[in-house]
Design a protein around this motif. Structure first.
Motif, mmCIF file in Angstrom:
data_model
loop_
_atom_site.group_PDB
_atom_site.id
_atom_site.type_symbol
_atom_site.label_atom_id
_atom_site.label_comp_id
_atom_site.label_asym_id
_atom_site.label_seq_id
_atom_site.Cartn_x
_atom_site.Cartn_y
_atom_site.Cartn_z
ATOM 1 N N UNK A 80 21.206 -16.998 44.376
ATOM 2 C CA UNK A 80 19.948 -17.600 43.944
ATOM 3 C C UNK A 80 20.025 -18.132 42.514
ATOM 4 N N UNK A 81 20.502 -17.293 41.596
ATOM 5 C CA UNK A 81 20.445 -17.664 40.178
ATOM 6 C C UNK A 81 21.645 -18.495 39.746
ATOM 7 N N UNK A 82 22.849 -18.001 39.983
ATOM 8 C CA UNK A 82 24.055 -18.626 39.437
ATOM 9 C C UNK A 82 24.199 -20.105 39.813
ATOM 10 N N UNK A 83 23.904 -20.517 41.056
ATOM 11 C CA UNK A 83 24.061 -21.940 41.383
ATOM 12 C C UNK A 83 23.162 -22.858 40.562
ATOM 13 N N UNK A 84 22.105 -22.294 39.970
ATOM 14 C CA UNK A 84 21.154 -23.115 39.216
ATOM 15 C C UNK A 84 21.275 -22.962 37.704
ATOM 16 N N UNK A 85 22.262 -22.179 37.247
ATOM 17 C CA UNK A 85 22.428 -22.000 35.805
ATOM 18 C C UNK A 85 23.006 -23.276 35.194
ATOM 19 N N UNK A 86 22.376 -23.825 34.164
ATOM 20 C CA UNK A 86 22.900 -25.034 33.523
ATOM 21 C C UNK A 86 24.311 -24.809 32.976
ATOM 22 N N UNK A 87 25.170 -25.792 33.041
ATOM 23 C CA UNK A 87 26.550 -25.651 32.556
ATOM 24 C C UNK A 87 26.644 -25.240 31.094
#
Length: 347
Positions: free
Chosen positions: A218-225
């Motif tokens: 849920x979280x990691x795929x949406x963390x900004x680079x």
């Protein structure tokens, strides 16, 4: 660099003592080690540093550095730029910025400490609030809060070029420990052979899997680079049995009864295996005997138990116990290093 959290949500199993001695022994074995105290009780920090050094770090006025009543010390382990984990997160706690760079305290050659702070408990509510707000990736401030420990760990580990980080956390499943464990590549679990440790494992395993699943899916795929984020691996290395003091009113068979149940509970609760048959002692890294008679001597001498000498009060049979302690922790550390080699590279 690999990070290992030592954790059991049942307190009183010797977790901090284990962390302290592992840090020293791994350094003896040629590794560059960083110990990070993320337990608000800060017992690991108190094991490494004396009261005056703690007073300076925590800005307590009754210390030599602040002109307090104690005689000024000729030497201090602290240097310019040293701070605690709260020093690093204070801008986040006050809502005025991101993490601040702090220098870890040099304990001895190739061994450093990121000190803890009792004020860390005030970060619990901020972490609890940030967790759900980070699910979409749109709230970057929330993600910076959740990843703060990981980024402090990464920054300080790079500053002093360590290859192993040991993380000490408190005995609970709260928001501080969630953020701390997500920052860990692997988890080592100290256990006592009793009902409470088994109950702790039954709570711990499902919770770690839930945290890992939410973070990775849920979280990691949406963390900004632009924000460095942990993988949330929390790979279960295994457990260390911490033997209690055996008393005449507590028969050995009572201890053995709980000891025999640990492999199955670990397999089903932590590893999520439906069938635990044949697992045996695969995940038992070591069994450490009780060194209770050495603890007060080590505390007074401010050194590991296996470094005690006759001048520290370790006389006669006590010196034999010191030598056994050294061999036990060396064997444990060597086995731990072998287990770390098996941690998946994509952690």
């Amino acid at each position: 660099m690999i990070s290992v959290a030592l954790f059991n949500n049942k307190g009183g199993v010797g977790k901090t003592t284990l962390t302290y001695h592992l840090a020293h022994m791994l350094q003896r074995l040629g590794h560059r080690v960083l110990a990070m105290d993320l337990d608000p009780q800060s017992n690991l920090t108190a094991a490494f540093l004396d009261e005056d050094a703690l007073g300076e770090l925590w800005d307590e006025p009754a210390t030599p550095a602040w002109g307090g009543p104690h005689q000024s010390r000729l030497w201090s382990p602290l240097e310019q730029g040293n701070g605690t984990v709260v020093t690093a997160i204070r801008p986040i706690m006050e809502g005025v910025g991101d993490i601040e760079e702090v220098r870890p305290v040099s304990i001895t050659q190739d061994l450093w400490l990121v000190p803890g702070d009792l004020e860390l408990s005030a970060f619990e509510d901020r972490l609890s609030d940030a967790w759900p707000r980070g699910f979409t990736g749109k709230d970057q401030a929330a993600i910076r809060v959740t990843t703060a420990f990981h980024r402090i760990l990464r920054q300080t580990a790079q500053d002093v070029d360590v290859d192993i980080v040991l993380i000490d956390v408190g005995p609970n499943l709260g928001a501080i420990n969630r953020a701390a464990l997500l920052a860990a590549d692997a988890v080592l679990m100290p256990l006592a052979a009793d009902l409470f440790s088994l109950r702790g494992l039954k709570n711990l395993g499902p919770t770690l899997r839930e945290w890992r699943s939410i973070w990775r899916n849920v979280v990691l795929p949406n963390v900004p680079p632009a924000i460095a984020a942990p993988r949330g691996a929390m790979f279960p290395l295994g457990y260390v049995i911490m033997q209690p003091t055996m008393r005449l009113d507590r028969p050995v068979r009572a201890y053995q009864r709980w000891l025999d149940r640990i492999p199955q509970v670990f397999a089903t609760a932590v590893l999520d295996r439906a069938n635990a048959s044949g697992i045996g002692q695969t995940y038992e890294i070591a069994t450490l005997r009780n060194y209770q008679s050495l603890m007060p001597l080590a505390h007074d001498a401010r050194k590991p138990m296996f470094d005690l000498r006759s001048a520290d009060g370790a006389l006669g049979s006590t010196q034999t116990l010191v030598q056994r302690c050294y061999q036990d922790f060396r064997s444990l550390s060597e086995e731990l290093l072998l287990r770390l080699d098996s941690v998946p590279a994509d952690r």
